[in-house]
Write a protein that holds these residues in place. Structure first.
Motif, PDB file in Angstrom:
ATOM      1  N   ARG A 262       0.828  -1.217   0.000  1.00 51.10           N
ATOM      2  CA  ARG A 262       0.000   0.000   0.000  1.00 51.10           C
ATOM      3  C   ARG A 262       0.853   1.253   0.000  1.00 51.10           C
ATOM      4  NH1 ARG A 262      -3.936  -2.316   3.890  1.00 51.10           N
ATOM      5  NH2 ARG A 262      -5.326  -3.466   2.537  1.00 51.10           N
ATOM      6  N   SER A 265       2.109   1.707  -3.454  1.00 52.69           N
ATOM      7  CA  SER A 265       1.190   2.310  -4.449  1.00 52.69           C
ATOM      8  C   SER A 265       1.044   3.799  -4.213  1.00 52.69           C
ATOM      9  CB  SER A 265      -0.203   1.668  -4.462  1.00 52.69           C
ATOM     10  OG  SER A 265      -0.242   0.552  -3.659  1.00 52.69           O
ATOM     11  N   THR A 266       1.057   4.212  -2.929  1.00 51.62           N
ATOM     12  CA  THR A 266       0.973   5.647  -2.621  1.00 51.62           C
ATOM     13  C   THR A 266       2.185   6.372  -3.183  1.00 51.62           C
ATOM     14  OG1 THR A 266      -0.100   5.009  -0.567  1.00 51.62           O
ATOM     15  CG2 THR A 266       0.604   7.302  -0.742  1.00 51.62           C
ATOM     16  N   SER A 269       1.945   6.510  -7.021  1.00 55.17           N
ATOM     17  CA  SER A 269       1.033   7.525  -7.577  1.00 55.17           C
ATOM     18  C   SER A 269       1.547   8.930  -7.319  1.00 55.17           C
ATOM     19  CB  SER A 269      -0.402   7.336  -7.072  1.00 55.17           C
ATOM     20  OG  SER A 269      -0.387   7.002  -5.716  1.00 55.17           O
ATOM     21  N   ALA A 270       2.346   9.094  -6.243  1.00 56.20           N
ATOM     22  CA  ALA A 270       2.941  10.413  -5.985  1.00 56.20           C
ATOM     23  C   ALA A 270       4.232  10.596  -6.799  1.00 56.20           C
ATOM     24  CB  ALA A 270       3.253  10.550  -4.501  1.00 56.20           C
TER      25      ALA A 270
END
Length: 359
Positions: A262, A265-266, A269-270
């Motif tokens: 998780r 993925s953060t 995406s950043a």
């Protein structure tokens, strides 16, 4: 055949490592000239290298090889990061279709005598069932279904097919371990550059590195040595992730694998770091490759061991801690409980390994 006045074409020169390989090859006295090819012009100094703007996915590459009298091709444009390619589909197309077109062009070049392909030890994958050390004849324990590892496996398959069709060409596949060094930007180096580094709870993977300078050297060596075959290329020894973290002097935070996924993925995406499923598996299970053949047959000895390569990468990085560590600790408190791992044939299967890869 003597090796005077070679004409070398290097693909993928818009990327830093491709550009630097081209420059290193051009500095070799046995090389007459180097032609660097890519769909976009490189940023940074090309030195003696002449740049030709051409997309290897296009058959026009055959004209470049013929017009420039190329006798040696160095294929550097198999890329590992979807971000830099403009998404996973473009990446697959550049890697696989690009290689197919390049090999079709090589097939039509009667003067070609050497092909060197930069591949990656990523193709062995990483799993709990891996051998201590992969030799070049071993297959991954589970065939990669997506992402960079699958591209690498396909690319190598096409290259081996080409080698069978053109036995007159010396074909060398260099399976490089993760390349590190002060100037390298890759999913793994951006992971190590995070102010607080998330690790997978209960796992301390073995890692192997190849210093950026040794990558340049092994390509030059492969052109000159003309030894056909597939070779694992890595610095001597292994480094445990925990040892790497101590050398970095950066705080790490052990999280359950689902939470690391998780956080990954953060960060992805950043656009902070590229956490691929392959990287997640490497950070869980690690990987070791046997380099006997590199020394005995290719006759190459890296200047940096795995530990030295990592130390050189880590040296310019400032230690971090304090505030960032507290922030991540707070994040960890609010993460939901991890899914229980399902038992499968006596082995616990972490959540991110179930079902299809999210590449």
């Amino acid at each position: 055949m003597g090796s005077a006045g070679r004409v070398v074409l290097v693909t993928g020169v818009s990327r830093d490592l491709g550009r630097r390989v081209a420059r290193a090859v051009a500095a070799d006295p046995s090389v007459e000239r180097v032609v660097g090819v890519d769909a976009v012009p490189p940023r940074g100094d090309m030195g003696e290298v002449s740049f030709v703007r051409a997309d290897i996915r296009n058959p026009v590459i055959a004209k470049v090889i013929a017009k420039e009298d190329v006798d040696t091709v160095v294929h550097m444009s198999v890329i590992s990061t979807p971000g830099s390619a403009g998404g996973r589909n473009t990446m697959k197309e550049l890697n696989v279709i690009g290689t197919m077109q390049l090999l079709a062009a090589c097939q039509k070049a009667p003067g070609l005598r050497t092909l060197v392909v930069k591949s990656s030890t990523t193709m062995y994958g990483a799993s709990s069932r891996d051998p201590a050390m992969f030799t070049e004849d071993m297959e991954p324990r589970r065939a990669p279904r997506s992402g960079y590892a699958k591209d690498v496996a396909e690319v190598e398959g096409y290259v081996r097919g080409f080698a069978r069709r053109r036995p007159d060409v010396q074909v060398t596949i260099l399976r490089a371990a993760n390349v590190v060094g002060p100037q390298v930007a890759s999913p793994l180096t951006s992971y190590f550059r995070l102010p607080v580094v998330p690790t997978v709870l209960g796992h301390d993977p073995r890692l192997q590195f190849l210093h950026e300078q040794d990558l340049l050297e092994v390509v030059r060596h492969a052109i000159a040595a003309e030894v056909a075959g597939t070779f694992n290329v890595a610095g001597d020894g292994v480094l445990m992730l925990s040892q790497a973290m101590r050398r970095l002097q950066r705080p790490s935070l052990a999280l359950p694998s689902v939470a690391v996924g998780r956080v990954g993925s953060t960060l992805r995406s950043a656009r902070v770091a590229e956490f691929s499923p392959e990287l997640m598996r490497l950070l869980t299970y690690g990987r070791g490759v046997d380099t006997t053949r590199m020394r005995a047959e290719l006759g190459f000895e890296p200047s940096f061991t795995t530990a030295e390569a990592f130390a050189d990468f880590a040296a310019p990085l400032a230690p971090t801690g304090g505030y960032a560590e507290r922030v991540l600790a707070r994040v960890a408190q609010h993460l939901p409980e991890p899914e229980p791992a399902i038992e499968r044939s006596g082995r616990r299967v972490p959540a991110y390994e179930r079902g299809a890869d999210h590449g």
